[in-house]
Design an enzyme around this catalytic site. Sequence first.
Site, PDB file in Angstrom:
ATOM      1  N   SER A   1       0.805  -1.218   0.000  1.00  6.30           N
ATOM      2  CA  SER A   1       0.000   0.000   0.000  1.00  6.30           C
ATOM      3  C   SER A   1       0.843   1.276   0.000  1.00  6.30           C
ATOM      4  CB  SER A   1      -0.950  -0.061   1.201  1.00  6.30           C
ATOM      5  OG  SER A   1      -1.812   1.033   1.214  1.00  6.30           O
TER       6      SER A   1
ATOM      7  N   ASP B   1      -5.920   2.515  -3.334  1.00  2.00           N
ATOM      8  CA  ASP B   1      -7.218   2.425  -2.657  1.00  2.00           C
ATOM      9  C   ASP B   1      -7.530   3.747  -1.954  1.00  2.00           C
ATOM     10  OD1 ASP B   1      -5.277   2.024  -0.713  1.00  2.00           O
ATOM     11  OD2 ASP B   1      -6.235   0.254   0.173  1.00  2.00           O
TER      12      ASP B   1
HETATM   13 MG    MG Z   1      -3.446   1.466  -0.007  1.00  2.00          MG
END
Ligand code: MG
Length: 455
Positions: A98, A245
Amino acid sequence: MEIRRLFGTNGVRGVANVDLTPEFAIELGASIGTFFDGGKLLVARDGRTSSVMLLEATVSGLMQSGCDILDIGLAPTPALQYVTRLSDVSGAVMITASHNPPEYNGIKVIDRDGVELDREKEVEIEKIYSTKGWKPKDWKNIGIRSSKSGAIDEYREAMKCHVSEECIRAASLKVVVDPGNGVGALVTPYLLRELGCQVYTINANVDGHFPGRPPEPAIQHLSTLCAAMKAFGADLGVAHDGDADRAVFVDETGMAHWGDRSVALVEKYFLMENPGETVVTPVSSSVVVEEVAQAHGGKVVWTPVGSINVSRTMLKIGAKFGGEENGGIFYGPHIAVRDGAMAAALVADIMSKTRKSLSTLLNELPKHHSSKSRVACPNPLKDKVLERLRQETRKFKVETLDGVKIWFEDRSWILIRPSGTEPIFRLFAEAGTGEKVSALVEEYSKIVDKIVKSS
Ligand code: MG
């Protein structure tokens, strides 16, 4: 037999070839495969230098325990989650760290509904791993592997149904997208262009060395994007983290905004179109999320920090909207996980429908000043430090849903919690003035540091 805790707030994380070695990934893959009892799984990866190595090792372990693998290749995490929910599979595995620095990587396990596994299921995998209880299949039953093409297109097309392409096209917004050399480059620029925006990109080559900026879209990392806004005369700037995200937005004046401001903006227009709905958000979010809900007839449900808690709570209570202060927007009608590309499309949609600039839209929200900081703390000391912090803050009004959140008389607050992914304590504060919030963060950073050093 001691069960080793492997999963943090968001999957198994660590430094590649130090904590996360291929040897470890094979055994963890075999444990995950045994948990899924040899079902069919989707896999994907981000663009980190170690992601191919770790994917191959994890897939070997999964196939050893009889899982059939469908590989969708390089993809944002929410793209994998979206196709998982729609496919006839038992779950999925994503290789990503991430927003963590380039040397990190991670292994994230996703349930068949597209949301990360809940804690009880993670514990089952940890038990299989710790007891070496994985079950290799005989030669006839080793899993097979194939690739699945078109997953990203499916995901991109699905997002278009939730916004007005007609309005966005008519507004002909100029947008600068900064995926930060992450996999968001594969989706967001194309999505926005297909919706009728004029799209420019920076840092849009997927590169695991992250030459453009660190993978975390923190405001202090976005100076190039802020400058590009003025250079291109753009209306909207979008920055993603490494697996896209999350989305952080920059307005037409070149100013980057904290994630909870954009969450509150999307929340406001969501509640105007869906009166009475419930909004799910972690305790680290601004009170602006609550104030917007009150003003527009919505309700707020608070959760511990971590996107899994927001997603799982949304599914449990049937809520359609969630948000995090780090720029995570969970749009349930698409999928109840945070999704950077969906967030970008929603913000473009609001700007197009209202014909207002992003700075105007954000200025219309209630104002608070917020600040964040971090204090180094070795992982083994975290519990002890937290306990001492709870004792020392007893005299205040304190909430302990996650870490310690101290409320003061004037509605200012500070949240101090151990990070689930890094050896640090994170501090989040909010107050009526910039001076007050800086003073709060400074005071408590010193207190936490003192406790860490004497623990
Ligand atoms: Mg992420």
